[in-house]
Design a protein around this motif. Sequence first.
Motif, PDB file in Angstrom:
ATOM      1  N   PHE A  74      -1.897   2.446  -3.562  1.00  0.00           N
ATOM      2  CA  PHE A  74      -1.864   1.007  -3.274  1.00  0.00           C
ATOM      3  C   PHE A  74      -0.845   0.675  -2.180  1.00  0.00           C
ATOM      4  O   PHE A  74      -1.190  -0.003  -1.210  1.00  0.00           O
ATOM      5  CB  PHE A  74      -1.600   0.196  -4.536  1.00  0.00           C
ATOM      6  CG  PHE A  74      -2.779   0.098  -5.480  1.00  0.00           C
ATOM      7  CD1 PHE A  74      -3.918   0.870  -5.333  1.00  0.00           C
ATOM      8  CD2 PHE A  74      -2.745  -0.776  -6.544  1.00  0.00           C
ATOM      9  CE1 PHE A  74      -4.987   0.782  -6.207  1.00  0.00           C
ATOM     10  CE2 PHE A  74      -3.814  -0.885  -7.428  1.00  0.00           C
ATOM     11  CZ  PHE A  74      -4.932  -0.111  -7.262  1.00  0.00           C
ATOM     12  N   ILE A  77      -2.157   1.968   1.252  1.00  0.00           N
ATOM     13  CA  ILE A  77      -3.179   1.117   1.859  1.00  0.00           C
ATOM     14  C   ILE A  77      -2.564  -0.181   2.381  1.00  0.00           C
ATOM     15  O   ILE A  77      -2.905  -0.648   3.470  1.00  0.00           O
ATOM     16  CB  ILE A  77      -4.323   0.833   0.860  1.00  0.00           C
ATOM     17  CG1 ILE A  77      -5.115   2.122   0.611  1.00  0.00           C
ATOM     18  CG2 ILE A  77      -5.245  -0.269   1.375  1.00  0.00           C
ATOM     19  CD1 ILE A  77      -6.143   2.024  -0.489  1.00  0.00           C
ATOM     20  N   GLN A  78      -1.622  -0.750   1.632  1.00  0.00           N
ATOM     21  CA  GLN A  78      -0.978  -1.995   2.082  1.00  0.00           C
ATOM     22  C   GLN A  78      -0.204  -1.785   3.382  1.00  0.00           C
ATOM     23  O   GLN A  78      -0.058  -2.714   4.171  1.00  0.00           O
ATOM     24  CB  GLN A  78      -0.032  -2.515   0.995  1.00  0.00           C
ATOM     25  CG  GLN A  78      -0.775  -3.159  -0.144  1.00  0.00           C
ATOM     26  CD  GLN A  78       0.160  -3.586  -1.255  1.00  0.00           C
ATOM     27  OE1 GLN A  78       1.127  -2.915  -1.576  1.00  0.00           O
ATOM     28  NE2 GLN A  78      -0.140  -4.720  -1.860  1.00  0.00           N
ATOM     29  N   SER A  79       0.268  -0.570   3.612  1.00  0.00           N
ATOM     30  CA  SER A  79       1.051  -0.307   4.821  1.00  0.00           C
ATOM     31  C   SER A  79       0.179  -0.105   6.061  1.00  0.00           C
ATOM     32  O   SER A  79       0.675  -0.155   7.171  1.00  0.00           O
ATOM     33  CB  SER A  79       1.943   0.934   4.618  1.00  0.00           C
ATOM     34  OG  SER A  79       1.168   2.124   4.645  1.00  0.00           O
ATOM     35  N   SER A  81      -2.355  -0.966   8.993  1.00  0.00           N
ATOM     36  CA  SER A  81      -2.815  -2.160   9.705  1.00  0.00           C
ATOM     37  C   SER A  81      -4.225  -1.951  10.256  1.00  0.00           C
ATOM     38  O   SER A  81      -4.851  -2.895  10.716  1.00  0.00           O
ATOM     39  CB  SER A  81      -1.853  -2.499  10.841  1.00  0.00           C
ATOM     40  OG  SER A  81      -1.769  -1.411  11.743  1.00  0.00           O
ATOM     41  N   PHE A 107      -8.162  -4.468  -6.084  1.00  0.00           N
ATOM     42  CA  PHE A 107      -7.111  -4.326  -5.073  1.00  0.00           C
ATOM     43  C   PHE A 107      -7.728  -4.287  -3.676  1.00  0.00           C
ATOM     44  O   PHE A 107      -7.264  -4.964  -2.765  1.00  0.00           O
ATOM     45  CB  PHE A 107      -6.293  -3.062  -5.331  1.00  0.00           C
ATOM     46  CG  PHE A 107      -5.339  -2.745  -4.218  1.00  0.00           C
ATOM     47  CD1 PHE A 107      -4.121  -3.392  -4.120  1.00  0.00           C
ATOM     48  CD2 PHE A 107      -5.670  -1.807  -3.248  1.00  0.00           C
ATOM     49  CE1 PHE A 107      -3.248  -3.112  -3.077  1.00  0.00           C
ATOM     50  CE2 PHE A 107      -4.807  -1.519  -2.206  1.00  0.00           C
ATOM     51  CZ  PHE A 107      -3.586  -2.178  -2.121  1.00  0.00           C
ATOM     52  N   LEU A 108      -8.772  -3.495  -3.505  1.00  0.00           N
ATOM     53  CA  LEU A 108      -9.412  -3.385  -2.191  1.00  0.00           C
ATOM     54  C   LEU A 108     -10.012  -4.715  -1.749  1.00  0.00           C
ATOM     55  O   LEU A 108      -9.955  -5.075  -0.574  1.00  0.00           O
ATOM     56  CB  LEU A 108     -10.472  -2.287  -2.205  1.00  0.00           C
ATOM     57  CG  LEU A 108      -9.942  -0.854  -2.325  1.00  0.00           C
ATOM     58  CD1 LEU A 108     -11.088   0.123  -2.492  1.00  0.00           C
ATOM     59  CD2 LEU A 108      -9.085  -0.491  -1.121  1.00  0.00           C
ATOM     60  N   GLU A 110      -8.933  -7.624  -2.422  1.00  0.00           N
ATOM     61  CA  GLU A 110      -7.856  -8.556  -2.083  1.00  0.00           C
ATOM     62  C   GLU A 110      -7.125  -8.154  -0.806  1.00  0.00           C
ATOM     63  O   GLU A 110      -6.400  -8.944  -0.230  1.00  0.00           O
ATOM     64  CB  GLU A 110      -6.860  -8.638  -3.244  1.00  0.00           C
ATOM     65  CG  GLU A 110      -7.457  -9.274  -4.481  1.00  0.00           C
ATOM     66  CD  GLU A 110      -6.610  -9.050  -5.733  1.00  0.00           C
ATOM     67  OE1 GLU A 110      -5.535  -8.434  -5.627  1.00  0.00           O
ATOM     68  OE2 GLU A 110      -7.045  -9.486  -6.807  1.00  0.00           O
ATOM     69  N   HIS A 111      -7.309  -6.922  -0.364  1.00  0.00           N
ATOM     70  CA  HIS A 111      -6.606  -6.435   0.825  1.00  0.00           C
ATOM     71  C   HIS A 111      -7.389  -6.877   2.056  1.00  0.00           C
ATOM     72  O   HIS A 111      -8.568  -6.576   2.198  1.00  0.00           O
ATOM     73  CB  HIS A 111      -6.470  -4.912   0.771  1.00  0.00           C
ATOM     74  CG  HIS A 111      -5.562  -4.358   1.813  1.00  0.00           C
ATOM     75  ND1 HIS A 111      -5.984  -4.084   3.075  1.00  0.00           N
ATOM     76  CD2 HIS A 111      -4.241  -4.057   1.781  1.00  0.00           C
ATOM     77  CE1 HIS A 111      -4.964  -3.621   3.780  1.00  0.00           C
ATOM     78  NE2 HIS A 111      -3.901  -3.591   3.017  1.00  0.00           N
ATOM     79  N   ASN A 113      -7.581  -5.993   5.176  1.00  0.00           N
ATOM     80  CA  ASN A 113      -8.135  -5.056   6.158  1.00  0.00           C
ATOM     81  C   ASN A 113      -9.253  -4.183   5.615  1.00  0.00           C
ATOM     82  O   ASN A 113      -9.695  -3.264   6.280  1.00  0.00           O
ATOM     83  CB  ASN A 113      -7.034  -4.154   6.709  1.00  0.00           C
ATOM     84  CG  ASN A 113      -6.167  -4.883   7.712  1.00  0.00           C
ATOM     85  OD1 ASN A 113      -6.561  -5.906   8.248  1.00  0.00           O
ATOM     86  ND2 ASN A 113      -4.992  -4.358   7.955  1.00  0.00           N
ATOM     87  N   VAL A 114      -9.688  -4.435   4.383  1.00  0.00           N
ATOM     88  CA  VAL A 114     -10.713  -3.592   3.768  1.00  0.00           C
ATOM     89  C   VAL A 114     -12.030  -4.347   3.700  1.00  0.00           C
ATOM     90  O   VAL A 114     -12.098  -5.457   3.191  1.00  0.00           O
ATOM     91  CB  VAL A 114     -10.298  -3.138   2.348  1.00  0.00           C
ATOM     92  CG1 VAL A 114     -11.402  -2.313   1.709  1.00  0.00           C
ATOM     93  CG2 VAL A 114      -9.003  -2.346   2.400  1.00  0.00           C
TER      94      VAL A 114
END
Length: 158
Positions: A74, A77-79, A81, A107-108, A110-111, A113-114
């Motif tokens: 997690f 992936i958050q890191s 860009s 999680f994906l 809500e991210h 860039n996904v």
Amino acid sequence: AVVSTQSTGHKIYPDLDVLSRKISNTMFYRGVDPDILKFMVDRSIQLTPTGYQFSYDVRLRYPALIRMTRDVIFPLIQSWSTPILYLVASHGFKEFHHPSYEEGMRFLQEHGNVQLMELTGPHHLHMTHTAEVSAPIIDYLNLNDRPDTPPKDFFKGL
């Protein structure tokens, strides 16, 4: 005909063909070309003193220098860009409704860039529906070919 189980809890079959057919009918192998399936199933069978049993291919499981747990993946992936395209098969892990899978999918989603895309097919979608898998990947790469990205020939490989 099942003769026994061992400490792994997997049944032992005296006949290799029976076990092979049983494995090939699971959700993970359904729809895979028989020539590819034989290679995949062979990696999942272990010979015991009394017959054959299902076993995970150790090359796909352990050991790993880094276990990809939620606490590792997690933040990773958050890191990032860079945009991410995540393809998921309609008839794969999704059907288990496992809490960790569902947590990962939330999680994906809500991210920012996904981009999640569900494709119809079995777990090994990339082997059974190659055109359906490659088309959105090609489209995605073309959409994300921005001027600030390196030229196509920038990476020469290893």
